[in-house]
Design an enzyme around this catalytic site. Structure first.
Site, mmCIF file in Angstrom:
data_model
loop_
_atom_site.group_PDB
_atom_site.id
_atom_site.type_symbol
_atom_site.label_atom_id
_atom_site.label_comp_id
_atom_site.label_asym_id
_atom_site.label_seq_id
_atom_site.Cartn_x
_atom_site.Cartn_y
_atom_site.Cartn_z
ATOM 1 N N ASN A 120 0.870 -0.935 0.588
ATOM 2 C CA ASN A 120 -0.248 -0.121 -0.083
ATOM 3 C C ASN A 120 0.959 1.393 0.012
ATOM 4 O O ASN A 120 0.376 2.553 -0.323
ATOM 5 C CB ASN A 120 -1.436 0.039 1.712
ATOM 6 C CG ASN A 120 -2.095 -1.372 0.977
ATOM 7 O OD1 ASN A 120 -2.275 -0.983 0.499
ATOM 8 N ND2 ASN A 120 -2.086 -1.848 2.188
ATOM 9 N N ARG B 297 -3.269 7.750 -0.711
ATOM 10 C CA ARG B 297 -3.818 7.171 0.094
ATOM 11 C C ARG B 297 -3.925 8.219 2.245
ATOM 12 O O ARG B 297 -2.846 8.325 2.874
ATOM 13 C CB ARG B 297 -3.159 5.715 1.126
ATOM 14 C CG ARG B 297 -3.068 5.059 1.967
ATOM 15 C CD ARG B 297 -1.359 3.995 2.164
ATOM 16 N NE ARG B 297 -1.960 3.163 2.932
ATOM 17 C CZ ARG B 297 -1.470 2.552 3.615
ATOM 18 N NH1 ARG B 297 0.349 2.714 3.397
ATOM 19 N NH2 ARG B 297 -1.524 1.605 5.006
ATOM 20 N N TYR C 98 -0.432 9.572 6.063
ATOM 21 C CA TYR C 98 0.665 9.348 5.440
ATOM 22 C C TYR C 98 1.351 11.287 4.448
ATOM 23 O O TYR C 98 2.190 10.593 4.363
ATOM 24 C CB TYR C 98 0.541 8.300 4.815
ATOM 25 C CG TYR C 98 -0.319 6.853 5.380
ATOM 26 C CD1 TYR C 98 1.152 6.190 6.363
ATOM 27 C CD2 TYR C 98 -0.883 6.659 5.652
ATOM 28 C CE1 TYR C 98 1.144 5.504 7.048
ATOM 29 C CE2 TYR C 98 -1.080 5.185 6.006
ATOM 30 C CZ TYR C 98 0.143 4.448 6.786
ATOM 31 O OH TYR C 98 -0.705 3.677 7.916
ATOM 32 N N ALA D 2 1.507 -2.989 6.591
ATOM 33 C CA ALA D 2 1.177 -3.815 7.666
ATOM 34 C C ALA D 2 1.900 -5.970 7.808
ATOM 35 O O ALA D 2 1.812 -6.293 9.289
ATOM 36 C CB ALA D 2 -0.255 -4.268 6.368
ATOM 37 N N ARG E 220 -1.291 4.849 17.006
ATOM 38 C CA ARG E 220 -2.239 4.315 16.537
ATOM 39 C C ARG E 220 -2.820 3.065 17.276
ATOM 40 O O ARG E 220 -2.561 2.510 18.488
ATOM 41 C CB ARG E 220 -1.989 3.895 15.086
ATOM 42 C CG ARG E 220 -1.890 5.178 14.408
ATOM 43 C CD ARG E 220 -0.966 5.085 13.259
ATOM 44 N NE ARG E 220 -2.001 4.842 12.447
ATOM 45 C CZ ARG E 220 -1.549 4.907 10.993
ATOM 46 N NH1 ARG E 220 -0.820 3.455 11.040
ATOM 47 N NH2 ARG E 220 -3.163 4.151 10.152
HETATM 48 C C1 DQA Z 1 3.345 2.254 8.205
HETATM 49 C C2 DQA Z 1 2.231 1.850 9.245
HETATM 50 C C3 DQA Z 1 1.631 0.459 9.698
HETATM 51 O O1 DQA Z 1 0.917 0.022 10.567
HETATM 52 C C4 DQA Z 1 0.894 0.771 8.479
HETATM 53 O O2 DQA Z 1 0.035 -0.787 7.951
HETATM 54 C C5 DQA Z 1 1.479 0.815 6.811
HETATM 55 C C6 DQA Z 1 2.708 1.513 6.920
HETATM 56 C C7 DQA Z 1 3.842 3.826 8.235
HETATM 57 O O3 DQA Z 1 4.450 4.094 7.503
HETATM 58 O O4 DQA Z 1 3.112 4.757 9.274
HETATM 59 O O5 DQA Z 1 0.663 0.484 5.663
HETATM 60 O O6 DQA Z 1 4.341 1.383 7.662
#
Ligand code: DQA
Length: 141
Positions: free
Chosen positions: A10, A17, A22, A74, A104
């Protein structure tokens, strides 16, 4: 100095996103800035949404490169395979996150890779990657 930056699932959607979490920069744009700032570093960038491909990439460069900066997304919280791959290679890995995973959901508080990494940088936005580069440069012999 050869550094590989790996982004997991992702993270190809950065900029689009959940921008409140982010940010609104794409990783490609940020990567160009890193290349310009650290012109003395030989960078490679790899992104995949597939767990096995991330493991293959760790194996491919993990005995050759000087450092790996990895945001496993993730998979950080779920992948025994990525944690084992990091344990099995020689190149030091720094785990990075854009968001502060500890602020989080509770499932994000666990990392299955952290104990095999040299360090973890979380919550500093895209600057997390930059600080990891500075670390590798500062320990270079
Ligand atoms: C992440 C934090 C993870 O929990 C999440 O699933 C992501 C992005 C971050 O960069 O903050 O995809 O790695």
């Amino acid at each position: 100095m050869k550094i590989l930056i790996i982004n997991g699932p992702n993270l190809n959607l950065l900029g689009k996103r959940e921008p409140t979490i982010y940010g609104d920069n794409s990783f490609e744009d940020y990567y160009k800035k890193l290349e310009a700032e650290f012109s003395n570093v030989d960078f490679e960038y790899y992104q995949s949404n597939v767990e096995g491909e991330l493991i293959n990439k760790l194996h491919e460069v993990g005995f050759i490169y000087d450092g790996i900066i990895m945001n496993a997304g993730a998979y950080t919280h779920t992948s025994v395979g990525i944690g084992d791959a990091i344990a099995g290679i020689e190149t030091p890995v720094i785990e990075v996150h854009i968001s502060n995973v500890y602020a989080r959901e509770e499932f994000r508080h666990q990392s299955l890779m952290a104990k095999n990494c040299v360090g973890v940088i979380t919550g500093l936005g895209l600057n997390s990657y930059r600080l990891a580069i500075l670390h590798f440069l500062s320990i270079k012999k």
